[in-house]
Design a protein around this motif. Sequence first.
Motif, PDB file in Angstrom:
ATOM      1  N   GLY A   6       0.822  -1.200   0.000  1.00 28.47           N
ATOM      2  CA  GLY A   6       0.000   0.000   0.000  1.00 28.47           C
ATOM      3  C   GLY A   6       0.855   1.248   0.000  1.00 28.47           C
ATOM      4  N   VAL A   7       0.200   2.378   0.169  1.00 28.83           N
ATOM      5  CA  VAL A   7       0.902   3.664   0.118  1.00 28.83           C
ATOM      6  C   VAL A   7       1.024   4.334   1.478  1.00 28.83           C
ATOM      7  CG1 VAL A   7       0.316   4.083  -2.289  1.00 28.83           C
ATOM      8  CG2 VAL A   7      -1.242   4.853  -0.505  1.00 28.83           C
ATOM      9  N   LEU A   8       0.564   3.682   2.518  1.00 29.11           N
ATOM     10  CA  LEU A   8       0.725   4.250   3.858  1.00 29.11           C
ATOM     11  C   LEU A   8       2.156   4.025   4.340  1.00 29.11           C
ATOM     12  CD1 LEU A   8      -2.640   3.094   5.441  1.00 29.11           C
ATOM     13  CD2 LEU A   8      -2.093   5.311   4.434  1.00 29.11           C
ATOM     14  N   THR A   9       2.639   4.907   5.200  1.00 28.99           N
ATOM     15  CA  THR A   9       4.028   4.859   5.648  1.00 28.99           C
ATOM     16  C   THR A   9       4.443   3.499   6.200  1.00 28.99           C
ATOM     17  OG1 THR A   9       4.002   7.240   6.053  1.00 28.99           O
ATOM     18  CG2 THR A   9       5.733   5.966   7.153  1.00 28.99           C
ATOM     19  N   PRO A  10       3.667   2.851   7.071  1.00 27.60           N
ATOM     20  CA  PRO A  10       4.109   1.541   7.574  1.00 27.60           C
ATOM     21  C   PRO A  10       4.277   0.494   6.460  1.00 27.60           C
ATOM     22  CG  PRO A  10       2.324   2.381   8.925  1.00 27.60           C
ATOM     23  CD  PRO A  10       2.443   3.295   7.735  1.00 27.60           C
ATOM     24  N   GLU A  11       3.411   0.533   5.457  1.00 23.22           N
ATOM     25  CA  GLU A  11       3.518  -0.424   4.350  1.00 23.22           C
ATOM     26  C   GLU A  11       4.743  -0.127   3.490  1.00 23.22           C
ATOM     27  OE1 GLU A  11      -0.400   0.639   3.132  1.00 23.22           O
ATOM     28  OE2 GLU A  11      -1.130  -1.387   3.532  1.00 23.22           O
ATOM     29  N   LEU A  12       5.024   1.163   3.264  1.00 20.27           N
ATOM     30  CA  LEU A  12       6.211   1.542   2.497  1.00 20.27           C
ATOM     31  C   LEU A  12       7.485   1.183   3.258  1.00 20.27           C
ATOM     32  CD1 LEU A  12       5.093   4.998   1.076  1.00 20.27           C
ATOM     33  CD2 LEU A  12       5.262   2.818  -0.156  1.00 20.27           C
ATOM     34  N   HIS A  16      10.489  -1.212   2.060  1.00 21.87           N
ATOM     35  CA  HIS A  16      11.886  -0.779   2.144  1.00 21.87           C
ATOM     36  C   HIS A  16      12.718  -1.822   2.879  1.00 21.87           C
ATOM     37  CE1 HIS A  16      15.218   1.380   4.177  1.00 21.87           C
ATOM     38  NE2 HIS A  16      15.423   1.781   2.926  1.00 21.87           N
ATOM     39  N   GLN A  17      12.206  -2.320   3.996  1.00 18.07           N
ATOM     40  CA  GLN A  17      12.944  -3.318   4.777  1.00 18.07           C
ATOM     41  C   GLN A  17      13.142  -4.599   3.980  1.00 18.07           C
ATOM     42  OE1 GLN A  17      14.410  -2.543   7.704  1.00 18.07           O
ATOM     43  NE2 GLN A  17      15.468  -4.455   7.301  1.00 18.07           N
ATOM     44  N   LEU A  18      12.139  -4.997   3.214  1.00 19.32           N
ATOM     45  CA  LEU A  18      12.255  -6.170   2.361  1.00 19.32           C
ATOM     46  C   LEU A  18      13.358  -5.965   1.324  1.00 19.32           C
ATOM     47  CD1 LEU A  18      10.979  -8.942   1.493  1.00 19.32           C
ATOM     48  CD2 LEU A  18       9.716  -7.594  -0.184  1.00 19.32           C
ATOM     49  N   MET A  19      13.400  -4.783   0.722  1.00 15.99           N
ATOM     50  CA  MET A  19      14.430  -4.480  -0.275  1.00 15.99           C
ATOM     51  C   MET A  19      15.820  -4.511   0.352  1.00 15.99           C
ATOM     52  SD  MET A  19      12.576  -1.404  -2.290  1.00 15.99           S
ATOM     53  CE  MET A  19      12.358  -1.688  -4.026  1.00 15.99           C
ATOM     54  N   VAL A  20      15.960  -3.946   1.533  1.00 19.37           N
ATOM     55  CA  VAL A  20      17.250  -3.942   2.229  1.00 19.37           C
ATOM     56  C   VAL A  20      17.664  -5.379   2.554  1.00 19.37           C
ATOM     57  CG1 VAL A  20      18.398  -3.292   4.387  1.00 19.37           C
ATOM     58  CG2 VAL A  20      17.027  -1.613   3.145  1.00 19.37           C
ATOM     59  N   ASN A  21      16.729  -6.177   3.045  1.00 22.52           N
ATOM     60  CA  ASN A  21      17.030  -7.565   3.405  1.00 22.52           C
ATOM     61  C   ASN A  21      17.476  -8.390   2.202  1.00 22.52           C
ATOM     62  OD1 ASN A  21      16.359  -7.003   6.045  1.00 22.52           O
ATOM     63  ND2 ASN A  21      14.331  -7.912   5.927  1.00 22.52           N
ATOM     64  N   HIS A  22      16.974  -8.054   1.029  1.00 21.70           N
ATOM     65  CA  HIS A  22      17.327  -8.791  -0.186  1.00 21.70           C
ATOM     66  C   HIS A  22      18.486  -8.143  -0.949  1.00 21.70           C
ATOM     67  CE1 HIS A  22      14.317 -11.946  -0.168  1.00 21.70           C
ATOM     68  NE2 HIS A  22      13.465 -11.045   0.300  1.00 21.70           N
ATOM     69  N   GLY A  23      19.067  -7.104  -0.397  1.00 23.21           N
ATOM     70  CA  GLY A  23      20.252  -6.483  -0.993  1.00 23.21           C
ATOM     71  C   GLY A  23      19.982  -5.663  -2.246  1.00 23.21           C
ATOM     72  N   SER A  33       3.026  12.651 -11.546  1.00 27.66           N
ATOM     73  CA  SER A  33       2.501  13.770 -10.775  1.00 27.66           C
ATOM     74  C   SER A  33       3.324  13.954  -9.499  1.00 27.66           C
ATOM     75  CB  SER A  33       1.020  13.541 -10.481  1.00 27.66           C
ATOM     76  OG  SER A  33       0.455  14.660  -9.867  1.00 27.66           O
ATOM     77  N   ILE A  34       2.668  14.043  -8.342  1.00 29.03           N
ATOM     78  CA  ILE A  34       3.368  14.212  -7.067  1.00 29.03           C
ATOM     79  C   ILE A  34       3.390  12.916  -6.257  1.00 29.03           C
ATOM     80  CG2 ILE A  34       2.824  16.657  -6.918  1.00 29.03           C
ATOM     81  CD1 ILE A  34       0.632  15.842  -4.862  1.00 29.03           C
ATOM     82  N   TYR A  35       2.877  11.841  -6.817  1.00 32.11           N
ATOM     83  CA  TYR A  35       2.687  10.605  -6.062  1.00 32.11           C
ATOM     84  C   TYR A  35       3.987   9.880  -5.736  1.00 32.11           C
ATOM     85  CZ  TYR A  35      -2.058  11.568  -7.418  1.00 32.11           C
ATOM     86  OH  TYR A  35      -3.266  12.185  -7.607  1.00 32.11           O
ATOM     87  N   TRP A  36       5.085  10.220  -6.367  1.00 30.84           N
ATOM     88  CA  TRP A  36       6.353   9.554  -6.106  1.00 30.84           C
ATOM     89  C   TRP A  36       7.052  10.089  -4.859  1.00 30.84           C
ATOM     90  CZ3 TRP A  36      10.678  12.640  -6.163  1.00 30.84           C
ATOM     91  CH2 TRP A  36      10.552  13.881  -6.781  1.00 30.84           C
ATOM     92  N   ARG A  41      10.960   9.378  -0.338  1.00 29.26           N
ATOM     93  CA  ARG A  41      11.457   9.657   1.022  1.00 29.26           C
ATOM     94  C   ARG A  41      11.768   8.378   1.786  1.00 29.26           C
ATOM     95  NH1 ARG A  41       7.175  13.831   1.157  1.00 29.26           N
ATOM     96  NH2 ARG A  41       8.219  15.731   0.472  1.00 29.26           N
ATOM     97  N   ILE A  42      10.947   7.359   1.603  1.00 26.44           N
ATOM     98  CA  ILE A  42      11.168   6.086   2.299  1.00 26.44           C
ATOM     99  C   ILE A  42      12.381   5.359   1.722  1.00 26.44           C
ATOM    100  CG2 ILE A  42      10.189   3.787   2.724  1.00 26.44           C
ATOM    101  CD1 ILE A  42       8.823   5.907   4.411  1.00 26.44           C
ATOM    102  N   LEU A  43      12.569   5.425   0.411  1.00 22.84           N
ATOM    103  CA  LEU A  43      13.625   4.657  -0.254  1.00 22.84           C
ATOM    104  C   LEU A  43      14.916   5.443  -0.485  1.00 22.84           C
ATOM    105  CD1 LEU A  43      11.501   2.841  -2.995  1.00 22.84           C
ATOM    106  CD2 LEU A  43      12.163   2.005  -0.724  1.00 22.84           C
ATOM    107  N   GLU A  44      15.019   6.668   0.037  1.00 20.60           N
ATOM    108  CA  GLU A  44      16.136   7.540  -0.323  1.00 20.60           C
ATOM    109  C   GLU A  44      17.514   7.010   0.072  1.00 20.60           C
ATOM    110  OE1 GLU A  44      15.453  11.356   1.340  1.00 20.60           O
ATOM    111  OE2 GLU A  44      15.350  10.610   3.386  1.00 20.60           O
ATOM    112  N   ASP A  45      17.603   6.021   0.943  1.00 20.56           N
ATOM    113  CA  ASP A  45      18.928   5.499   1.300  1.00 20.56           C
ATOM    114  C   ASP A  45      19.371   4.336   0.401  1.00 20.56           C
ATOM    115  OD1 ASP A  45      17.144   3.653   2.331  1.00 20.56           O
ATOM    116  OD2 ASP A  45      18.344   3.257   4.123  1.00 20.56           O
ATOM    117  N   ILE A  46      18.563   3.981  -0.607  1.00 20.90           N
ATOM    118  CA  ILE A  46      18.978   2.985  -1.593  1.00 20.90           C
ATOM    119  C   ILE A  46      20.127   3.601  -2.406  1.00 20.90           C
ATOM    120  CG2 ILE A  46      18.252   1.701  -3.662  1.00 20.90           C
ATOM    121  CD1 ILE A  46      16.820   0.609  -1.248  1.00 20.90           C
TER     122      ILE A  46
END
Length: 65
Positions: A6-12, A16-23, A33-36, A41-46
Motif C-alpha cells: 500500500g501507500v501508507l508509511t508503515p507499508e512503504l 523498504h525493509q524487504l528491499m534492504v534484506n534482499h540487498g 505527478s506528485i505521487y512519487w 522519502r522512504i527509499l532515499e537510502d537505496i
Amino acid sequence: MKSKYGVLTPELEELHQLMVNHGVKEVTMESTSIYWHPIWRILEDIEELKLVNPYFIKQLPGRKK
C-alpha cells in the motif's frame, strides 16, 4: 512475502525493509505527478535511486506503447 504494498508509511517501510534484506541496490521509479514523493522519502537510502519520466521510457525501442 507480499506481492502488493500500500501507500501508507508503515507499508512503504515494510517494502523498504524487504528491499534492504534482499540487498536491492538500484530502484527506478516513474515520475507520475506528485505521487512519487512519499515513496522517494522512504527509499532515499537505496544506493542508486532513479526518477524517470514515463514519456521517455515509452519511447525506448522494444517497449510496448
